[in-house]
Write a protein that holds these residues in place. Structure first.
Motif, PDB file in Angstrom:
ATOM      1  N   ASP A  50       0.286   3.140  -6.672  1.00  0.00           N
ATOM      2  CA  ASP A  50       1.593   3.194  -7.323  1.00  0.00           C
ATOM      3  C   ASP A  50       2.018   1.754  -7.611  1.00  0.00           C
ATOM      4  O   ASP A  50       1.799   0.860  -6.786  1.00  0.00           O
ATOM      5  CB  ASP A  50       2.611   3.873  -6.417  1.00  0.00           C
ATOM      6  CG  ASP A  50       2.169   5.268  -6.014  1.00  0.00           C
ATOM      7  OD1 ASP A  50       2.493   6.216  -6.736  1.00  0.00           O
ATOM      8  OD2 ASP A  50       1.485   5.407  -4.975  1.00  0.00           O
ATOM      9  N   HIS A  51       2.655   1.554  -8.770  1.00  0.00           N
ATOM     10  CA  HIS A  51       2.910   0.179  -9.211  1.00  0.00           C
ATOM     11  C   HIS A  51       4.250   0.049  -9.924  1.00  0.00           C
ATOM     12  O   HIS A  51       4.764   1.021 -10.490  1.00  0.00           O
ATOM     13  CB  HIS A  51       1.793  -0.292 -10.141  1.00  0.00           C
ATOM     14  CG  HIS A  51       0.448  -0.315  -9.501  1.00  0.00           C
ATOM     15  ND1 HIS A  51      -0.019  -1.390  -8.785  1.00  0.00           N
ATOM     16  CD2 HIS A  51      -0.528   0.628  -9.447  1.00  0.00           C
ATOM     17  CE1 HIS A  51      -1.237  -1.123  -8.325  1.00  0.00           C
ATOM     18  NE2 HIS A  51      -1.567   0.097  -8.721  1.00  0.00           N
ATOM     19  N   ARG A  80       8.690  -3.028  -1.194  1.00  0.00           N
ATOM     20  CA  ARG A  80       8.108  -2.367  -0.030  1.00  0.00           C
ATOM     21  C   ARG A  80       7.754  -0.927  -0.355  1.00  0.00           C
ATOM     22  O   ARG A  80       8.256  -0.343  -1.310  1.00  0.00           O
ATOM     23  CB  ARG A  80       9.074  -2.412   1.151  1.00  0.00           C
ATOM     24  CG  ARG A  80      10.355  -1.633   0.938  1.00  0.00           C
ATOM     25  CD  ARG A  80      11.368  -1.926   2.024  1.00  0.00           C
ATOM     26  NE  ARG A  80      12.520  -1.034   1.983  1.00  0.00           N
ATOM     27  CZ  ARG A  80      13.540  -1.149   1.166  1.00  0.00           C
ATOM     28  NH1 ARG A  80      13.559  -2.142   0.293  1.00  0.00           N
ATOM     29  NH2 ARG A  80      14.538  -0.280   1.194  1.00  0.00           N
ATOM     30  N   SER A  81       6.880  -0.359   0.466  1.00  0.00           N
ATOM     31  CA  SER A  81       6.586   1.067   0.387  1.00  0.00           C
ATOM     32  C   SER A  81       7.384   1.774   1.467  1.00  0.00           C
ATOM     33  O   SER A  81       7.599   1.246   2.556  1.00  0.00           O
ATOM     34  CB  SER A  81       5.091   1.331   0.537  1.00  0.00           C
ATOM     35  OG  SER A  81       4.643   0.963   1.829  1.00  0.00           O
ATOM     36  N   VAL A  82       7.828   3.000   1.148  1.00  0.00           N
ATOM     37  CA  VAL A  82       8.735   3.741   2.032  1.00  0.00           C
ATOM     38  C   VAL A  82       8.164   5.128   2.288  1.00  0.00           C
ATOM     39  O   VAL A  82       7.897   5.881   1.342  1.00  0.00           O
ATOM     40  CB  VAL A  82      10.135   3.873   1.396  1.00  0.00           C
ATOM     41  CG1 VAL A  82      11.055   4.694   2.289  1.00  0.00           C
ATOM     42  CG2 VAL A  82      10.727   2.502   1.109  1.00  0.00           C
ATOM     43  N   ARG A  89       0.842  -1.199   0.000  1.00  0.00           N
ATOM     44  CA  ARG A  89       0.000   0.000   0.000  1.00  0.00           C
ATOM     45  C   ARG A  89       0.880   1.252   0.000  1.00  0.00           C
ATOM     46  O   ARG A  89       1.875   1.314   0.719  1.00  0.00           O
ATOM     47  CB  ARG A  89      -0.917  -0.012   1.211  1.00  0.00           C
ATOM     48  CG  ARG A  89      -1.920  -1.167   1.182  1.00  0.00           C
ATOM     49  CD  ARG A  89      -2.677  -1.282   2.483  1.00  0.00           C
ATOM     50  NE  ARG A  89      -3.629  -2.382   2.449  1.00  0.00           N
ATOM     51  CZ  ARG A  89      -4.325  -2.812   3.493  1.00  0.00           C
ATOM     52  NH1 ARG A  89      -4.154  -2.220   4.680  1.00  0.00           N
ATOM     53  NH2 ARG A  89      -5.178  -3.803   3.372  1.00  0.00           N
ATOM     54  N   SER A  90       0.469   2.234  -0.788  1.00  0.00           N
ATOM     55  CA  SER A  90       1.314   3.412  -0.970  1.00  0.00           C
ATOM     56  C   SER A  90       0.609   4.737  -0.708  1.00  0.00           C
ATOM     57  O   SER A  90       1.265   5.790  -0.699  1.00  0.00           O
ATOM     58  CB  SER A  90       1.865   3.428  -2.400  1.00  0.00           C
ATOM     59  OG  SER A  90       0.803   3.424  -3.352  1.00  0.00           O
ATOM     60  N   TYR A  91      -0.705   4.733  -0.478  1.00  0.00           N
ATOM     61  CA  TYR A  91      -1.440   5.995  -0.355  1.00  0.00           C
ATOM     62  C   TYR A  91      -2.610   5.823   0.603  1.00  0.00           C
ATOM     63  O   TYR A  91      -3.282   4.784   0.550  1.00  0.00           O
ATOM     64  CB  TYR A  91      -1.963   6.409  -1.731  1.00  0.00           C
ATOM     65  CG  TYR A  91      -2.689   7.724  -1.738  1.00  0.00           C
ATOM     66  CD1 TYR A  91      -2.011   8.918  -1.888  1.00  0.00           C
ATOM     67  CD2 TYR A  91      -4.076   7.761  -1.576  1.00  0.00           C
ATOM     68  CE1 TYR A  91      -2.685  10.130  -1.888  1.00  0.00           C
ATOM     69  CE2 TYR A  91      -4.759   8.968  -1.569  1.00  0.00           C
ATOM     70  CZ  TYR A  91      -4.063  10.142  -1.727  1.00  0.00           C
ATOM     71  OH  TYR A  91      -4.719  11.335  -1.714  1.00  0.00           O
ATOM     72  N   PRO A  92      -2.872   6.847   1.470  1.00  0.00           N
ATOM     73  CA  PRO A  92      -2.087   8.057   1.727  1.00  0.00           C
ATOM     74  C   PRO A  92      -0.870   7.759   2.579  1.00  0.00           C
ATOM     75  O   PRO A  92      -0.778   6.695   3.201  1.00  0.00           O
ATOM     76  CB  PRO A  92      -3.068   8.974   2.434  1.00  0.00           C
ATOM     77  CG  PRO A  92      -4.019   8.037   3.120  1.00  0.00           C
ATOM     78  CD  PRO A  92      -4.129   6.840   2.236  1.00  0.00           C
TER      79      PRO A  92
END
Length: 248
Positions: free
Chosen positions: A211-212, A226-228, A199-202
């Motif tokens: 985002d992909h 991973r999301s950062v 998961r990237s948002y919010p």
């Protein structure tokens, strides 16, 4: 090698609502990306200090090649103020290509003071994709940065258009960006493989992946992507380490 995509919200933090160019540079450097796709990138915009954010990011990550593609380009007293996407690489780039994406008319009211004018048709914000054939230590890799529309159904149409436009691009191929499409939709539209599921948002408490990073061909992740949370933007960056699998 490490791939990353980041919608930077022109370098602004949602915590203090400020654009700090040095903080932006540190955030880019900390991603440790070899190839980085950026969206919502400013060049010579007052809100981001009239700097070239793609150039700042390239210097911060040690890119040997990069390109900015403007989707909005306005002339004013301070010169050309631009906004768009960027692609940056620590490896040499053999070839660059820009692929404009179709725009959708949409019906919306236009504000004027405290009143609202009669609704009228307007075109969605211009969108584009920026492609590069990157000469990596493991072999050539086509990498594409894009930012798709948020209008219902139009992101899917733009992604399908982009996939058709990339049919003749060398493989393996990776497409990165803010697609404004949830979870499994981009892979379903293209038939390409997702390299990151995160998961990237919010940014603070992400509930959606919009985002992909998608791959077509012999690219595989060497560890889970991973999301950062970089401390900037309303999006988290996506990061994944990959390798190009040898043929045969």
């Amino acid at each position: 090698m490490r791939l990353a995509t980041f919608n930077i919200l022109h370098g602004r933090s949602t915590v203090d609502d400020l654009v700090d160019v040095d903080r932006f540079a540190r955030a880019v450097a900390d991603l440790g990306a070899d190839v980085l796709a950026l969206q919502e990138v400013d060049r010579n915009q007052r809100r981001s200090g009239h700097v070239d954010l793609a150039e700042v990011a390239a210097e911060a990550m040690g890119a040997v090649d990069h390109r900015f593609a403007a989707t909005i380009d306005r002339r004013g007293a301070g010169g050309r103020a631009q906004y768009g996407v960027a692609l940056l690489s620590r490896f040499p780039v053999h070839e660059w290509r820009v692929l404009p994406l179709p725009r959708r008319p949409w019906w919306r009211p236009l504000p004027r003071g405290n009143d609202v004018r009669r609704p009228r048709w307007r075109l969605d914000e211009p969108r584009t994709a920026l492609a590069a054939v990157v000469v990596t230590p493991q072999g050539p890799l086509t990498v594409v940065a894009t930012h798709l529309s948020f209008l219902d159904g139009w992101g899917e149409h733009q992604l399908d258009h982009l996939a058709a436009g990339l049919a003749d691009a060398p493989r393996p191929l990776v497409v990165l960006g803010d697609m404004n499409l949830r979870s499994e939709i981009p892979a379903a539209v293209t038939g390409w493989s997702p390299l990151v599921v995160a998961r990237s948002y919010p940014v603070a408490h992400p509930t959606l992946q919009i985002d992909h990073v998608l791959a077509d061909g012999s690219v595989r992740p060497t560890s889970p992507g991973r999301s950062v949370d970089t401390g900037l933007s309303d999006h988290r960056a996506l990061v994944v380490d990959v390798e190009i699998e040898p043929l045969g």
